[in-house]
Scaffold this motif. Structure first.
Motif, PDB file in Angstrom:
ATOM      1  N   SER A  84       0.842  -1.190   0.000  1.00  0.00           N
ATOM      2  CA  SER A  84       0.000   0.000   0.000  1.00  0.00           C
ATOM      3  C   SER A  84       0.881   1.246   0.000  1.00  0.00           C
ATOM      4  CB  SER A  84      -0.939  -0.006   1.203  1.00  0.00           C
ATOM      5  OG  SER A  84      -0.183  -0.041   2.389  1.00  0.00           O
ATOM      6  N   THR A  85       0.273   2.355  -0.329  1.00  0.00           N
ATOM      7  CA  THR A  85       1.029   3.591  -0.429  1.00  0.00           C
ATOM      8  C   THR A  85       1.160   4.289   0.916  1.00  0.00           C
ATOM      9  OG1 THR A  85       1.245   5.679  -1.615  1.00  0.00           O
ATOM     10  CG2 THR A  85      -0.977   5.025  -0.982  1.00  0.00           C
ATOM     11  N   LEU A  86       2.120   5.190   0.980  1.00  0.00           N
ATOM     12  CA  LEU A  86       2.326   6.014   2.162  1.00  0.00           C
ATOM     13  C   LEU A  86       1.597   7.348   2.029  1.00  0.00           C
ATOM     14  CD1 LEU A  86       6.148   5.346   2.257  1.00  0.00           C
ATOM     15  CD2 LEU A  86       4.448   4.319   3.762  1.00  0.00           C
ATOM     16  N   PHE A  87       1.047   7.619   0.852  1.00  0.00           N
ATOM     17  CA  PHE A  87       0.376   8.883   0.577  1.00  0.00           C
ATOM     18  C   PHE A  87      -1.067   8.845   1.061  1.00  0.00           C
ATOM     19  CE2 PHE A  87       3.173   8.857  -3.481  1.00  0.00           C
ATOM     20  CZ  PHE A  87       4.294   9.201  -2.744  1.00  0.00           C
ATOM     21  N   GLN A  88      -1.591  10.014   1.430  1.00  0.00           N
ATOM     22  CA  GLN A  88      -2.965  10.072   1.928  1.00  0.00           C
ATOM     23  C   GLN A  88      -4.019  10.056   0.817  1.00  0.00           C
ATOM     24  OE1 GLN A  88      -3.568  13.180   4.769  1.00  0.00           O
ATOM     25  NE2 GLN A  88      -2.142  12.298   6.215  1.00  0.00           N
ATOM     26  N   SER A  89      -3.798  10.797  -0.266  1.00  0.00           N
ATOM     27  CA  SER A  89      -4.785  10.817  -1.353  1.00  0.00           C
ATOM     28  C   SER A  89      -4.092  10.920  -2.707  1.00  0.00           C
ATOM     29  CB  SER A  89      -5.775  11.957  -1.162  1.00  0.00           C
ATOM     30  OG  SER A  89      -5.095  13.185  -1.026  1.00  0.00           O
ATOM     31  N   PRO A  90      -3.426   9.845  -3.114  1.00  0.00           N
ATOM     32  CA  PRO A  90      -2.666   9.870  -4.371  1.00  0.00           C
ATOM     33  C   PRO A  90      -3.518   9.538  -5.593  1.00  0.00           C
ATOM     34  CG  PRO A  90      -2.453   7.750  -3.366  1.00  0.00           C
ATOM     35  CD  PRO A  90      -3.293   8.589  -2.413  1.00  0.00           C
ATOM     36  N   LYS A  91      -2.946   9.767  -6.756  1.00  0.00           N
ATOM     37  CA  LYS A  91      -3.485   9.185  -7.986  1.00  0.00           C
ATOM     38  C   LYS A  91      -2.994   7.743  -7.967  1.00  0.00           C
ATOM     39  CE  LYS A  91      -3.797  13.322 -10.677  1.00  0.00           C
ATOM     40  NZ  LYS A  91      -4.772  13.536 -11.710  1.00  0.00           N
ATOM     41  N   LYS A  92      -3.877   6.813  -8.359  1.00  0.00           N
ATOM     42  CA  LYS A  92      -3.569   5.388  -8.220  1.00  0.00           C
ATOM     43  C   LYS A  92      -3.541   4.697  -9.584  1.00  0.00           C
ATOM     44  CE  LYS A  92      -6.138   5.533  -3.949  1.00  0.00           C
ATOM     45  NZ  LYS A  92      -7.364   5.131  -3.270  1.00  0.00           N
ATOM     46  N   TYR A  93      -2.486   3.890  -9.783  1.00  0.00           N
ATOM     47  CA  TYR A  93      -2.313   3.163 -11.036  1.00  0.00           C
ATOM     48  C   TYR A  93      -1.818   1.748 -10.764  1.00  0.00           C
ATOM     49  CZ  TYR A  93      -2.295   7.794 -13.213  1.00  0.00           C
ATOM     50  OH  TYR A  93      -2.621   9.055 -13.621  1.00  0.00           O
ATOM     51  N   GLU A  94      -2.115   0.865 -11.703  1.00  0.00           N
ATOM     52  CA  GLU A  94      -1.537  -0.472 -11.695  1.00  0.00           C
ATOM     53  C   GLU A  94      -0.430  -0.486 -12.750  1.00  0.00           C
ATOM     54  OE1 GLU A  94      -2.857  -5.133 -12.276  1.00  0.00           O
ATOM     55  OE2 GLU A  94      -4.338  -3.556 -12.545  1.00  0.00           O
ATOM     56  N   LEU A  95       0.717  -1.030 -12.398  1.00  0.00           N
ATOM     57  CA  LEU A  95       1.845  -1.100 -13.318  1.00  0.00           C
ATOM     58  C   LEU A  95       1.601  -2.226 -14.318  1.00  0.00           C
ATOM     59  CD1 LEU A  95       4.678  -0.030 -14.020  1.00  0.00           C
ATOM     60  CD2 LEU A  95       5.587  -1.701 -12.413  1.00  0.00           C
ATOM     61  N   MET A  96       1.485  -1.881 -15.602  1.00  0.00           N
ATOM     62  CA  MET A  96       1.241  -2.873 -16.643  1.00  0.00           C
ATOM     63  C   MET A  96       2.536  -3.359 -17.277  1.00  0.00           C
ATOM     64  SD  MET A  96      -2.008  -1.233 -18.644  1.00  0.00           S
ATOM     65  CE  MET A  96      -1.795  -2.403 -19.955  1.00  0.00           C
ATOM     66  N   GLU A  97       3.451  -2.435 -17.514  1.00  0.00           N
ATOM     67  CA  GLU A  97       4.710  -2.764 -18.182  1.00  0.00           C
ATOM     68  C   GLU A  97       5.795  -1.872 -17.616  1.00  0.00           C
ATOM     69  OE1 GLU A  97       6.884  -5.132 -20.515  1.00  0.00           O
ATOM     70  OE2 GLU A  97       4.711  -5.242 -20.639  1.00  0.00           O
ATOM     71  N   SER A  98       6.964  -2.453 -17.383  1.00  0.00           N
ATOM     72  CA  SER A  98       8.091  -1.725 -16.811  1.00  0.00           C
ATOM     73  C   SER A  98       9.357  -2.105 -17.559  1.00  0.00           C
ATOM     74  CB  SER A  98       8.219  -2.093 -15.330  1.00  0.00           C
ATOM     75  OG  SER A  98       9.368  -1.524 -14.780  1.00  0.00           O
TER      76      SER A  98
END
Length: 165
Positions: A43-57
């Motif tokens: 999970s993130t440490l940010f309170q209200s981030p933009k959220k994405y799933e990593l598809m390709e790296s």
């Protein structure tokens, strides 16, 4: 793997990054503001981030470079078509001169995908955008419009130096 992006002032985000040295984070800035990129399986440490799933790296972030973020709004019903086309195309970038890393992100809370590429400097981005291969990366729909709005790009700088404003 997930990517969370927080926006804020340079000093606030820099403190947050320094407070969590074991997390994979990258601080980026431009004249409009700063982003702190958090890539994690948890999970993130940010309170209200933009959220994405990593598809390709492809590749790893470096402490210096220029980041081009391409925001691409896609209609819900056309997501599979877009994803199928983009996951193969992103691999074309990796051998281009000046390339450092790329991430293709699926949005978790809106319709806008992000293709993030990191380059050694702005000249390498310009060279890339003027190449014939660049046009092959950009998704061309045949017939129907799969996009829910116009795509746009923002450029950010990653540097170990502090903000100069």
């Amino acid at each position: 793997m997930y990517v969370y992006i927080a926006m804020g002032t340079y000093y606030f985000l820099k403190k947050l990054e320094e407070k969590h040295p074991n997390e994979k984070m990258v601080l980026m800035q431009n004249v409009e503001g700063c982003l702190l990129w958090h890539e994690t399986a948890g999970s993130t440490l940010f309170q209200s981030p933009k959220k994405y799933e990593l598809m390709e790296s492809i590749g790893d972030f470096e402490n210096e470079g220029v980041v081009s973020c391409n925001f691409i709004p896609v209609r819900d019903e056309n997501r599979p078509v877009f994803e199928y086309g983009m996951t193969d195309k992103i691999k074309l970038i990796q051998n281009h001169t000046g390339f450092i890393t790329a991430r293709l992100l699926r949005p978790l809370s809106n319709d806008t995908y992000m293709l993030m590429t990191m380059w050694k400097d702005e000249e390498h981005i310009r060279t890339w955008k003027n190449s014939s291969m660049y046009n092959n990366i950009h998704f061309q729909s045949k017939g129907t419009n799969i996009f829910s709005g116009p795509a746009y790009t923002s450029t950010y700088f990653v540097s170990e130096e502090k903000d100069t404003e």
